[in-house]
Design an enzyme around this catalytic site. Structure first.
Site, mmCIF file in Angstrom:
data_model
loop_
_atom_site.group_PDB
_atom_site.id
_atom_site.type_symbol
_atom_site.label_atom_id
_atom_site.label_comp_id
_atom_site.label_asym_id
_atom_site.label_seq_id
_atom_site.Cartn_x
_atom_site.Cartn_y
_atom_site.Cartn_z
ATOM 1 N N LYS A 154 43.265 35.771 45.095
ATOM 2 C CA LYS A 154 43.236 34.805 44.003
ATOM 3 C C LYS A 154 42.742 35.401 42.694
ATOM 4 O O LYS A 154 43.124 34.945 41.623
ATOM 5 C CB LYS A 154 42.361 33.616 44.406
ATOM 6 C CG LYS A 154 42.934 32.784 45.538
ATOM 7 C CD LYS A 154 42.032 31.612 45.880
ATOM 8 C CE LYS A 154 42.620 30.792 47.020
ATOM 9 N NZ LYS A 154 41.740 29.659 47.378
ATOM 10 N N PHE A 155 41.913 36.422 42.788
ATOM 11 C CA PHE A 155 41.369 37.024 41.572
ATOM 12 C C PHE A 155 42.471 37.450 40.615
ATOM 13 O O PHE A 155 42.407 37.188 39.412
ATOM 14 C CB PHE A 155 40.488 38.221 41.929
ATOM 15 C CG PHE A 155 40.140 39.086 40.753
ATOM 16 C CD1 PHE A 155 39.252 38.639 39.792
ATOM 17 C CD2 PHE A 155 40.716 40.336 40.602
ATOM 18 C CE1 PHE A 155 38.944 39.430 38.691
ATOM 19 C CE2 PHE A 155 40.413 41.131 39.508
ATOM 20 C CZ PHE A 155 39.523 40.669 38.554
ATOM 21 N N TRP A 156 43.507 38.123 41.140
ATOM 22 C CA TRP A 156 44.547 38.659 40.256
ATOM 23 C C TRP A 156 45.346 37.555 39.582
ATOM 24 O O TRP A 156 45.919 37.756 38.517
ATOM 25 C CB TRP A 156 45.459 39.606 41.031
ATOM 26 C CG TRP A 156 44.749 40.871 41.373
ATOM 27 C CD1 TRP A 156 44.305 41.264 42.593
ATOM 28 C CD2 TRP A 156 44.355 41.905 40.464
ATOM 29 N NE1 TRP A 156 43.656 42.471 42.503
ATOM 30 C CE2 TRP A 156 43.679 42.889 41.211
ATOM 31 C CE3 TRP A 156 44.511 42.088 39.087
ATOM 32 C CZ2 TRP A 156 43.153 44.038 40.628
ATOM 33 C CZ3 TRP A 156 43.991 43.238 38.510
ATOM 34 C CH2 TRP A 156 43.331 44.192 39.274
ATOM 35 N N ASN A 285 38.718 53.797 35.746
ATOM 36 C CA ASN A 285 38.792 54.732 36.869
ATOM 37 C C ASN A 285 37.491 54.722 37.663
ATOM 38 O O ASN A 285 36.503 54.123 37.256
ATOM 39 C CB ASN A 285 39.068 56.145 36.332
ATOM 40 C CG ASN A 285 39.823 57.007 37.330
ATOM 41 O OD1 ASN A 285 39.868 56.720 38.531
ATOM 42 N ND2 ASN A 285 40.412 58.086 36.853
ATOM 43 N N PHE A 286 37.524 55.396 38.792
ATOM 44 C CA PHE A 286 36.339 55.645 39.635
ATOM 45 C C PHE A 286 35.651 54.358 40.081
ATOM 46 O O PHE A 286 34.424 54.259 40.078
ATOM 47 C CB PHE A 286 35.349 56.555 38.911
ATOM 48 C CG PHE A 286 35.917 57.901 38.560
ATOM 49 C CD1 PHE A 286 36.209 58.823 39.544
ATOM 50 C CD2 PHE A 286 36.194 58.226 37.247
ATOM 51 C CE1 PHE A 286 36.755 60.064 39.232
ATOM 52 C CE2 PHE A 286 36.741 59.463 36.916
ATOM 53 C CZ PHE A 286 37.023 60.378 37.909
ATOM 54 N N LEU A 287 36.438 53.365 40.473
ATOM 55 C CA LEU A 287 35.856 52.161 41.053
ATOM 56 C C LEU A 287 35.520 52.446 42.509
ATOM 57 O O LEU A 287 36.402 52.750 43.313
ATOM 58 C CB LEU A 287 36.823 50.984 40.945
ATOM 59 C CG LEU A 287 36.244 49.648 41.415
ATOM 60 C CD1 LEU A 287 36.741 48.514 40.532
ATOM 61 C CD2 LEU A 287 36.644 49.365 42.862
ATOM 62 N N ILE A 289 32.715 51.362 45.859
ATOM 63 C CA ILE A 289 31.708 50.475 46.424
ATOM 64 C C ILE A 289 31.259 51.059 47.758
ATOM 65 O O ILE A 289 32.078 51.532 48.553
ATOM 66 C CB ILE A 289 32.273 49.048 46.638
ATOM 67 C CG1 ILE A 289 32.662 48.431 45.292
ATOM 68 C CG2 ILE A 289 31.265 48.154 47.355
ATOM 69 C CD1 ILE A 289 33.379 47.111 45.413
ATOM 70 N N ARG A 297 32.314 41.233 48.216
ATOM 71 C CA ARG A 297 33.269 40.877 47.162
ATOM 72 C C ARG A 297 32.765 41.286 45.781
ATOM 73 O O ARG A 297 32.745 40.488 44.832
ATOM 74 C CB ARG A 297 33.595 39.382 47.209
ATOM 75 C CG ARG A 297 34.279 38.978 48.505
ATOM 76 C CD ARG A 297 35.037 37.661 48.384
ATOM 77 N NE ARG A 297 35.775 37.356 49.601
ATOM 78 C CZ ARG A 297 36.972 37.830 49.885
ATOM 79 N NH1 ARG A 297 37.563 38.654 49.051
ATOM 80 N NH2 ARG A 297 37.582 37.499 51.010
ATOM 81 N N LEU A 298 32.369 42.544 45.676
ATOM 82 C CA LEU A 298 31.900 43.070 44.406
ATOM 83 C C LEU A 298 33.051 43.516 43.497
ATOM 84 O O LEU A 298 32.873 43.602 42.280
ATOM 85 C CB LEU A 298 30.961 44.258 44.643
ATOM 86 C CG LEU A 298 29.639 43.954 45.363
ATOM 87 C CD1 LEU A 298 28.841 45.232 45.550
ATOM 88 C CD2 LEU A 298 28.828 42.936 44.577
ATOM 89 N N THR A 299 34.203 43.803 44.077
ATOM 90 C CA THR A 299 35.312 44.336 43.292
ATOM 91 C C THR A 299 35.698 43.438 42.113
ATOM 92 O O THR A 299 35.769 43.918 40.973
ATOM 93 C CB THR A 299 36.540 44.585 44.186
ATOM 94 O OG1 THR A 299 36.192 45.513 45.196
ATOM 95 C CG2 THR A 299 37.703 45.119 43.380
ATOM 96 N N THR A 321 45.337 53.132 37.725
ATOM 97 C CA THR A 321 46.256 53.488 38.805
ATOM 98 C C THR A 321 45.615 53.171 40.144
ATOM 99 O O THR A 321 44.392 53.048 40.259
ATOM 100 C CB THR A 321 46.622 54.982 38.771
ATOM 101 O OG1 THR A 321 45.415 55.762 38.847
ATOM 102 C CG2 THR A 321 47.378 55.340 37.514
ATOM 103 N N LEU A 565 43.292 61.039 36.174
ATOM 104 C CA LEU A 565 42.485 61.908 37.027
ATOM 105 C C LEU A 565 42.081 61.204 38.299
ATOM 106 O O LEU A 565 41.907 59.995 38.331
ATOM 107 C CB LEU A 565 41.234 62.349 36.262
ATOM 108 C CG LEU A 565 41.509 63.030 34.913
ATOM 109 C CD1 LEU A 565 40.201 63.363 34.221
ATOM 110 C CD2 LEU A 565 42.349 64.291 35.115
#
Length: 565
Positions: A154-156, A285-287, A289, A297-299, A321, A565
Site C-alpha cells: 500500500k505504501f507505493w 541509495n544504500f537503503l 535495515i 516496517r521501517l522501509t 535502482t 553504484l
C-alpha cells in the site's frame, strides 16, 4: 543500488526444467510437504534478502505452481522427452495459467507487456508460448524478491510514482505533483518505539565505520547467500561525499537504548537529464535495515524521511535502482560478467563449468594479452578534466537519460585522489593523439568487492564495474554503427587487460549505454541479475534497457546512461 548478480548457469536451468517435467509425471512416492504460502513476507527493503532455506522453499513452491499450471494438476505426460513434454504443455496453457506463471516471473511479465495479470493482449500469449521452459524459469523472483507483495504494498500507492498497470503514453513528461515547500513537515516522521533518528557524520571515521559494518552484515546478497557486497570505507567516502553532498541526507536509525545503528538510507544531489528536461534530483541509495528488524516496517518510514529531507532542500525528484520490481521501472538492464580469473570464479561458484567443457578450456578462453593495444592510451590526469567533460557531455547527449556532469564532478568521480582515499576506487584512462594532444577516447571502471560466504579457500571476489566511457568515433563524418562497435571493442578489451593487471577477478557491466555492441564479442556472459531504474515524482515514458523480450542483448542499444553504484 547494485544487485549481486552472478553468471547465469544453463546447466542449473536445465536441471530445474527436468525436475519440473519429472515432477509432472505420475509418481508412487510419497508427496513432499512444500510451503505454498507466498505471501508470508516480512517488510523488505529494496536491498533485502532472505536466508538460503527460505529461498529454497520459495523456489520449490514456485516450481510446484508452474508444474500445476503446465499439467493442469493432472500429472499426465505423453512423451519421454522433457523438452517435448514442456513444449506441448506450454502450448496448451490458458491465459489464466500463463498469468499465474507470470506472477512468479516479474521480469518476463514486464518484457511481455503484461501488468497485474492482464492477458488481454493476444500477442503476449503468442510470445509466451514461443519461450522454452528454461527461459520461463530463468526469471523467477525468489528470496525476498516477490514482486506480487511489493507491487501491492500500500505504501507505493501513496507515492508519486506510476502504477504498474499504467500503460498510457505520457504526452508531456514531468512531475506527478508540484511540491509546496510550506506544506512539507519540518520535523522527522514518527519512529517506532525503541528507535530514534540520527544524522550520520560520514566525515567521522567512527560513524563511517558504523555504516560500513551495517552494510557489510545486512546489505545485498545473491539469492543463494553465497556472496555479499563489501563496500570499503574508501568506496563509501567516494560514493556519499561527492560534490554538493548534504549531511542531512545521510539518515540513520539507532536503537534507543544501545545506540546501535540498525538502519540507513542516503542520497546525493545530481543534475539528471531525462530526454530534453534537466532535473535537480537526488540519487537515493544504500537503503539497509538490520535483518532482525525487517518485520518493523521501517522501509516506508526511511523512504518518506529521505524524501522529506530532499524536499526541504528544494529537490523534488529522485532516481533509484533495485533488483526487485516496484511500481514502476522506467528501464530495466541486465548484468553481464566477464571472467578474468575463471578458475577462482569457478571455485567459489560464481562461474559454472559449461557442459562438455574442461577447466583448462575455460582458462584458455578467458586469457588476455599482457599489454594493451590502443596507441596513446594512458591514465587520466587532472589536466584532462576539461577535455573528458566535453567529450562525455557530447557522447551522453545521445541517450535518453544521463547525468549532466560538472567539472567538479568529473574531478571527483573519475580521478583517484591518493591523499583523500586509503584505497583506490576508480581507474580512468584516456586516449591522447600524439600530435594534437586531443583526447579522443575515455573509459573508466571502479572496484566493488564481494565477500565469499563460508568458503574454505577464497574470502572475496574482486570485481571491476564498467563506469563511464566516451569516444569521438561517433562524431566522425560518415560514422556507422560498425565503426563504433569496432572502436568500443578495442577500448573495452584494453580495459579488461588493465583490470586483469590490477588483480581483478571479474569485470561486470550492464546493458546500458552502447554496451550491447561489445558484450558478446568480449566474452561477457549473461548474469542472473537485473537492475531496474526508477524515477520518483517524475512521469516519463519507458526507456530501452539494452535487452530484448527474452532478456538477451539487443544491439539497438539502451537509452540509459546513468551508472548507479
Amino acid at each position: 543500488m547494485a544487485d549481486n548478480s552472478k553468471l547465469d548457469d544453463p546447466a542449473a536451468k536445465q536441471k530445474a526444467t527436468a525436475e519440473v517435467i519429472e515432477e509432472s509425471k505420475p509418481s508412487s512416492s510419497t508427496a513432499k510437504v512444500e510451503s505454498e504460502n507466498e505471501d508470508e513476507e516480512e517488510d523488505t527493503a529494496v536491498a533485502d534478502t532472505a536466508g538460503a532455506s527460505s529461498a529454497a522453499k520459495k523456489k520449490k513452491s514456485k516450481k510446484k505452481r508452474i508444474k500445476a499450471a503446465l499439467t493442469g494438476g493432472s500429472g499426465e505426460s505423453s512423451t519421454s522427452n522433457p523438452k517435448d513434454d514442456a513444449a506441448k504443455a506450454i502450448d496448451k496453457l490458458s491465459k489464466g495459467q500463463i498469468a499465474e506463471i507470470l506472477k512468479m516471473n516479474p521480469a518476463l511479465a514486464q518484457q511481455l507487456g503484461v501488468v497485474d495479470g492482464d492477458m488481454s493482449s493476444g500477442k503476449a500469449v503468442e510470445d509466451f508460448k514461443k519461450l522454452s521452459l528454461e527461459e520461463i524459469l530463468s526469471g523467477l523472483a525468489s528470496s525476498g524478491k516477490n514482486v506480487k507483495d511489493m507491487a501491492s504494498y500500500k505504501f507505493w500507492q501513496t507515492q508519486p510514482v506510476p502504477r504498474l498497470d499504467d500503460k498510457t503514453k505520457v504526452e508531456k513528461e514531468g512531475p506527478f505533483k508540484e511540491i509546496d515547500l510550506e506544506l512539507v513537515r519540518k520535523e522527522p516522521y514518527p519512529m517506532a518505539d525503541g528507535f530514534e533518528w540520527v544524522t550520520m557524520d560520514l566525515t567521522s571515521d567512527a560513524e563511517l565505520k558504523e555504516v560500513f559494518e551495517l552494510l557489510y552484515g545486512h546489505y545485498v546478497e545473491d539469492d543463494e547467500a553465497m556472496f555479499r557486497f563489501n563496500y570499503s570505507k574508501s568506496f563509501l567516502k567516494w560514493a556519499l561525499l561527492s560534490p554538493g553532498w548534504q549531511k542531512e541526507w545521510h539518515v540513520g536509525v539507532r536503537a534507543a537504548e544501545s545506540k546501535k545503528l540498525v538502519a540507513f538510507i542516503s542520497a546525493i544531489p545530481l543534475k539528471l537529464r531525462v530526454r530534453e528536461n534537466v532535473l535537480s534530483a537526488s540519487e537515493v541509495n544504500f537503503l539497509v535495515i538490520h535483518k532482525k528488524l525487517r518485520s518493523k516496517r521501517l522501509t516506508p518510514v526511511l523512504i518518506k524521511e529521505i524524501t522529506r529531507r530532499c524536499y526541504l532542500k528544494n529537490v523534488y525528484q529522485a532516481i533509484y535502482t533495485a533488483g526487485v520490481v516496484l511500481p514502476k521501472p522506467i528501464s530495466t538492464c541486465r548484468y553481464f560478467h566477464r571472467s578474468l580469473d575463471w578458475q577462482k570464479l569457478n571455485d567459489v561458484g560464481f562461474s559454472p563449468l559449461p557442459k562438455g567443457s574442461k577447466p583448462s578450456y575455460q582458462v584458455r578462453k578467458y586469457a588476455l594479452p599482457e599489454e594493451t593495444a590502443t596507441k596513446g592510451l594512458r591514465p587520466m590526469e587532472p589536466k584532462d578534466v576539461d577535455d573528458v567533460l566535453d567529450l562525455l557531455r557530447r557522447y551522453m547527449a545521445r541517450f535518453d537519460m544521463a547525468p549532466d556532469f560538472t567539472k567538479e564532478e568529473i574531478e571527483w568521480w573519475m580521478l583517484h585522489r591518493k591523499n583523500e582515499l586509503e584505497e583506490q576506487v576508480v581507474w580512468s584512462y584516456v586516449v591522447e593523439d600524439p600530435t594534437t594532444h586531443s583526447i579522443y577516447d575515455f573509459f573508466s571502471f571502479y572496484c566493488l568487492e564481494s565477500t565469499v560466504i563460508n568458503h574454505e579457500k577464497h574470502n572475496n571476489i574482486r570485481a571491476a564495474y564498467l563506469y563511464y566511457y566516451a569516444t569521438e568515433t561517433v562524431f566522425f563524418p560518415d560514422f556507422t554503427k560498425a565503426d563504433l562497435k569496432l572502436r568500443l571493442n578495442a577500448l573495452i578489451n584494453d580495459a579488461l587487460i588493465l583490470a586483469k593487471r590490477f588483480k581483478f577477478d571479474v569485470f561486470n557491466a550492464l546493458t546500458l549505454m552502447d554496451n550491447p555492441l561489445f558484450l558478446e564479442q568480449q566474452k561477457f556472459g549473461g548474469g542472473d541479475g537485473q537492475l531496474h531504474y526508477y524515477l520518483f515524482n517524475y512521469n516519463a515514458n519507458p526507456i530501452a534497457g539494452g535487452v530484448d523480450a527474452r532478456n538477451n542483448v539487443d544491439e539497438n542499444g539502451s537509452g540509459v546512461s546513468v551508472v548507479m553504484l
